[in-house]
Design a protein around this motif. Structure first.
Motif, PDB file in Angstrom:
ATOM      1  N   SER A  30     109.374 -20.512  -5.056  1.00 26.79           N
ATOM      2  CA  SER A  30     109.936 -21.864  -5.028  1.00 26.79           C
ATOM      3  C   SER A  30     109.171 -22.758  -5.993  1.00 26.79           C
ATOM      4  CB  SER A  30     109.838 -22.448  -3.621  1.00 26.79           C
ATOM      5  OG  SER A  30     110.574 -21.669  -2.724  1.00 26.79           O
ATOM      6  N   LYS A  31     109.868 -23.739  -6.526  1.00 28.68           N
ATOM      7  CA  LYS A  31     109.256 -24.712  -7.424  1.00 28.68           C
ATOM      8  C   LYS A  31     109.099 -26.041  -6.688  1.00 28.68           C
ATOM      9  CE  LYS A  31     109.001 -22.075 -10.995  1.00 28.68           C
ATOM     10  NZ  LYS A  31     107.725 -21.655 -11.523  1.00 28.68           N
ATOM     11  N   ALA A  77     106.648 -37.461 -10.905  1.00 32.50           N
ATOM     12  CA  ALA A  77     105.664 -37.393 -11.978  1.00 32.50           C
ATOM     13  C   ALA A  77     105.858 -36.117 -12.793  1.00 32.50           C
ATOM     14  CB  ALA A  77     104.255 -37.445 -11.411  1.00 32.50           C
ATOM     15  N   GLN A  78     106.089 -35.006 -12.090  1.00 34.09           N
ATOM     16  CA  GLN A  78     106.308 -33.727 -12.770  1.00 34.09           C
ATOM     17  C   GLN A  78     106.998 -32.783 -11.800  1.00 34.09           C
ATOM     18  OE1 GLN A  78     102.738 -31.858 -14.241  1.00 34.09           O
ATOM     19  NE2 GLN A  78     103.861 -30.474 -15.561  1.00 34.09           N
ATOM     20  N   GLY A  79     107.825 -31.902 -12.327  1.00 31.65           N
ATOM     21  CA  GLY A  79     108.517 -30.905 -11.525  1.00 31.65           C
ATOM     22  C   GLY A  79     108.293 -29.517 -12.068  1.00 31.65           C
ATOM     23  N   PHE A 108     103.787 -33.720  -2.752  1.00 34.22           N
ATOM     24  CA  PHE A 108     104.546 -32.665  -3.441  1.00 34.22           C
ATOM     25  C   PHE A 108     105.667 -32.219  -2.521  1.00 34.22           C
ATOM     26  CE2 PHE A 108     101.214 -30.475  -1.180  1.00 34.22           C
ATOM     27  CZ  PHE A 108     101.762 -29.277  -0.766  1.00 34.22           C
ATOM     28  N   GLU A 109     106.818 -31.984  -3.125  1.00 33.91           N
ATOM     29  CA  GLU A 109     108.011 -31.633  -2.367  1.00 33.91           C
ATOM     30  C   GLU A 109     108.717 -30.464  -3.056  1.00 33.91           C
ATOM     31  OE1 GLU A 109     110.430 -35.146  -2.503  1.00 33.91           O
ATOM     32  OE2 GLU A 109     108.932 -36.379  -1.469  1.00 33.91           O
ATOM     33  N   PRO A 110     109.446 -29.657  -2.303  1.00 36.41           N
ATOM     34  CA  PRO A 110     110.213 -28.578  -2.942  1.00 36.41           C
ATOM     35  C   PRO A 110     111.306 -29.156  -3.832  1.00 36.41           C
ATOM     36  CG  PRO A 110     110.201 -28.337  -0.536  1.00 36.41           C
ATOM     37  CD  PRO A 110     109.557 -29.641  -0.854  1.00 36.41           C
ATOM     38  N   GLU A 111     111.550 -28.483  -4.947  1.00 34.90           N
ATOM     39  CA  GLU A 111     112.660 -28.877  -5.823  1.00 34.90           C
ATOM     40  C   GLU A 111     113.961 -28.600  -5.083  1.00 34.90           C
ATOM     41  OE1 GLU A 111     112.850 -30.105  -8.963  1.00 34.90           O
ATOM     42  OE2 GLU A 111     110.765 -29.974  -9.581  1.00 34.90           O
ATOM     43  N   GLU A 112     114.948 -29.406  -5.315  1.00 36.94           N
ATOM     44  CA  GLU A 112     116.236 -29.232  -4.643  1.00 36.94           C
ATOM     45  C   GLU A 112     117.198 -28.469  -5.493  1.00 36.94           C
ATOM     46  OE1 GLU A 112     117.283 -33.214  -3.799  1.00 36.94           O
ATOM     47  OE2 GLU A 112     115.698 -33.446  -2.349  1.00 36.94           O
TER      48      GLU A 112
END
Length: 112
Positions: A30-31, A77-79, A108-112
């Motif tokens: 996961s990103k 800020a960055q993904g 930080f959160e998981p990319e959707e």
């Protein structure tokens, strides 16, 4: 090579020696993205400086993200980061702001 003897009671046609037929379905990791959250105390220019320093953004991009944080309440800020890198960047950013005496929150959160 010798063949294994099987009992006559077993009627299974599965070839246990040929496991290459089944392919593991491996998912890519996961990103995650690093998100800055707005507060009423942290100066906008310090947010811009942190984006340039920690995320290696150019000044114009950093200012655009800073304005998004200010106007929308949060900004990315960055993904496209691994979980470990996103977590480390968040910890460093929060530590930087705490050392400066400001409460800015980065998560930080998981990319959707």
């Amino acid at each position: 090579m010798t063949k294994k003897k099987t009992s006559d009671n077993c009627s299974s046609d599965i070839d246990l020696l040929n496991k290459e037929k089944t392919k593991d379905n491996v998912q890519p990791p996961s990103k995650y993205k690093v998100v800055y959250h707005n507060d009423d105390f942290t100066p906008m220019n310090l947010v811009t400086v942190s984006l340039v320093h920690f995320f290696r953004l150019d000044t114009v991009s950093a200012q655009q993200i800073t304005v998004a944080v200010h106007e929308k309440g949060k900004g990315v800020a960055q993904g496209e980061l691994s979980k470990e890198i996103a977590e480390t960047k968040c910890m460093r950013v929060v530590q930087f702001f705490r050392e400066q005496g400001y409460p800015l929150l980065a998560t930080f959160e998981p990319e959707e």
